[in-house]
Design a protein around this motif. Structure first.
Motif, short mmCIF file in Angstrom:
data_model
loop_
_atom_site.label_atom_id
_atom_site.label_comp_id
_atom_site.label_asym_id
_atom_site.label_seq_id
_atom_site.Cartn_x
_atom_site.Cartn_y
_atom_site.Cartn_z
N LYS A 209 36.63 58.86 20.84
CA LYS A 209 35.53 58.44 20.97
C LYS A 209 34.82 57.18 20.13
O LYS A 209 35.24 57.55 18.95
N GLY A 210 34.10 56.30 20.47
CA GLY A 210 33.82 55.34 19.65
C GLY A 210 34.61 54.18 19.35
O GLY A 210 35.71 54.10 19.85
N GLN A 211 34.22 53.45 18.37
CA GLN A 211 34.94 52.11 17.95
C GLN A 211 34.81 51.93 16.48
O GLN A 211 34.15 52.58 15.68
N PHE A 212 35.86 51.14 15.96
CA PHE A 212 36.00 50.76 14.53
C PHE A 212 35.42 49.35 14.32
O PHE A 212 35.75 48.57 14.86
N ASN A 213 34.54 49.40 13.24
CA ASN A 213 34.05 47.99 12.97
C ASN A 213 35.00 47.54 11.65
O ASN A 213 34.77 47.99 10.69
N LEU A 214 35.66 46.52 12.05
CA LEU A 214 36.47 46.06 10.89
C LEU A 214 36.34 44.42 10.57
O LEU A 214 37.05 43.72 10.08
N GLY A 215 34.90 44.26 10.95
CA GLY A 215 34.52 42.96 10.67
C GLY A 215 34.64 42.02 12.08
O GLY A 215 34.62 40.67 11.75
N LEU B 168 42.45 41.39 15.47
CA LEU B 168 41.38 42.40 16.04
C LEU B 168 40.08 41.61 16.64
O LEU B 168 39.85 41.01 15.81
N SER B 169 40.00 42.00 17.69
CA SER B 169 38.80 41.35 18.21
C SER B 169 37.98 42.03 19.09
O SER B 169 38.80 43.25 19.68
N GLY B 170 36.78 41.74 19.55
CA GLY B 170 36.07 42.64 20.37
C GLY B 170 35.73 44.22 19.91
O GLY B 170 35.80 44.37 18.92
N LYS B 171 35.98 44.94 20.81
CA LYS B 171 35.94 46.66 20.48
C LYS B 171 37.22 46.92 20.40
O LYS B 171 38.45 47.01 20.85
N VAL B 172 37.27 47.69 19.06
CA VAL B 172 38.63 48.38 18.51
C VAL B 172 38.77 49.69 18.69
O VAL B 172 37.69 50.40 17.91
N LYS B 173 39.51 50.17 19.46
CA LYS B 173 39.42 51.81 19.93
C LYS B 173 40.67 52.33 19.63
O LYS B 173 41.76 51.83 19.55
N ILE C 126 45.11 51.22 8.70
CA ILE C 126 45.18 52.66 8.32
C ILE C 126 44.42 52.83 7.26
O ILE C 126 43.46 54.22 7.35
N ALA C 127 44.27 52.17 6.23
CA ALA C 127 43.50 52.61 4.92
C ALA C 127 41.92 52.41 5.22
O ALA C 127 41.22 53.14 4.72
N THR C 128 41.58 51.61 6.06
CA THR C 128 39.97 51.12 6.35
C THR C 128 39.61 52.26 7.31
O THR C 128 38.39 52.84 7.31
N THR C 129 40.38 52.62 8.60
CA THR C 129 39.87 53.41 9.45
C THR C 129 40.17 54.80 9.49
O THR C 129 39.45 55.78 10.04
N GLY C 130 40.88 55.34 8.55
CA GLY C 130 41.54 56.63 8.66
C GLY C 130 42.48 56.83 9.78
O GLY C 130 42.86 58.29 10.10
N LEU C 131 42.80 56.11 10.58
CA LEU C 131 43.75 56.36 11.76
C LEU C 131 45.26 56.45 11.15
O LEU C 131 45.41 56.21 10.05
N ASP C 132 45.96 57.19 11.98
CA ASP C 132 47.41 57.81 11.46
C ASP C 132 48.35 56.43 11.62
O ASP C 132 49.39 56.56 10.70
#
Lengths: 247, 76
Positions: free
Chosen positions: A167-173, A212-217, A188-194
């Motif tokens: 759920k949700g999305q990641f804002n990476l700029g 990366l563009s638009g919604k990052v999910k 990985i370092a920024t989002t905590g994803l595996d």
């Protein structure tokens, strides 16, 4: 020592009301406030869509893992039950399923039920039979209580490990259509994803560059939270909504 | 692809089913509908926001989705 729980809710909303995913996120926050510990991101699991199933619009369950040194199963059930009654839409049929550190046998039974719930119509009695046989908490909190089916199925789909999206999305700029470029290691370092994977499930190396563009999910893949990317003209791009829909 | 005029006629009786991959038609319909309201971001599946795929009034079916708006579409 942390106690570990899986918590899943289903059928809490109606058209125009607070979504089930949002309620799950709020429940995770309330648990953290009350007993500390750690809560995973909430994952969304798609269930079977069929005329005999009274879902609102998409029939999905929301699940998360909660680890706490203090909270007991009864504490979690009490807090979650109170919240479902308070937050669910009047027309909803909310269900709650909670399992503590499931054994291998519980996991296999839950996974089998979850996979079944993706392809056929199941009943409340089947859900309650499974809960009783495997000693899993399952309760209904309004309406017809039909949400118990999706709630216990969602536990199984979370445990299966490669079902659902986060759920949700990641804002990476990033914005759309302007992309930002980051390496897998930075993401990985920024989002905590595996991990970062392609649509075939292959893991992308740490130094690879991702546009990366638009919604990052992210999606669930092999018991991990993974950013899904697609290769376009030799470049990796985050997967768009139409690709993510399949997860 | 089903023509928009045919969709309008079906919408009037609330029996329209839009094919799962018919993005362009869904965007056109949402543009002309006037009742579009976006669903939770997590439930949106079209990168273009204004689309029936992203509307809280669409309900997924096995073969696509239906529109739950009880009023007929506003046609320009």
């Amino acid at each position: 020592m942390n106690l570990e729980y899986l918590i899943c809710i289903d059928d809490t909303d109606d058209i125009g009301t607070k979504g089930t995913g949002e309620i799950a996120e709020e429940l995770a926050q309330m648990l953290l406030q009350q007993w500390g510990g750690h809560a995973s991101l909430v994952s969304r699991h798609q269930l079977f869509v069929h005329p005999d199933i009274p879902y609102t619009s998409h029939n999905s369950a929301m699940c998360f893992r909660y680890q706490s040194p203090l909270a007991q199963l009864a504490d979690i059930v009490a807090l979650a039950s109170e919240m479902l009654v308070a937050e669910s839409a009047p027309a909803a049929d909310p269900g709650l399923a909670v399992v503590a550190a499931p054994s291998w046998q519980q996991q296999q039974a839950l996974i089998a039920f979850g996979l079944q719930a993706k392809r056929q119509v199941l009943t409340k009695s089947q859900a309650y039979d499974l809960a009783a046989a495997q000693q899993i908490h399952l309760s209904e909190h309004g309406g017809t209580g039909q949400g118990v089916i999706g709630a216990i199925a969602g536990l199984g789909l979370f445990l299966q490990g490669s079902d659902g999206r986060i759920k949700g999305q990641f804002n990476l700029g990033q914005s759309s259509p302007t992309a930002v470029v980051m390496t897998v290691a930075e993401i990985i370092a920024t989002t905590g994803l595996d991990k970062v994977i392609d649509t075939a499930g292959g893991e992308i190396g740490a130094n690879a560059r991702i546009h990366l563009s638009g919604k990052v999910k992210a999606v669930r893949y092999q018991h991990a939270n993974a950013l899904l990317v697609v290769a376009v003209d030799g470049e990796f791009h985050n997967a768009g909504k139409s690709v993510l829909k399949g997860y | 692809m089903m023509q928009i005029s045919a969709v309008y006629r079906k919408y009037a009786t609330n029996t329209c089913v839009i094919d799962e991959e018919d993005y362009s038609l869904s965007r056109q319909l949402a543009l002309e509908c006037g009742l579009f309201a976006q669903d939770d971001e997590d439930e949106q599946t079209d990168p273009t926001l204004l689309s029936c795929f992203n509307c809280r009034y669409r309900r997924w079916l096995t073969i696509g989705f239906e529109c739950k708006v009880s009023r007929p579409l506003t046609v320009r």
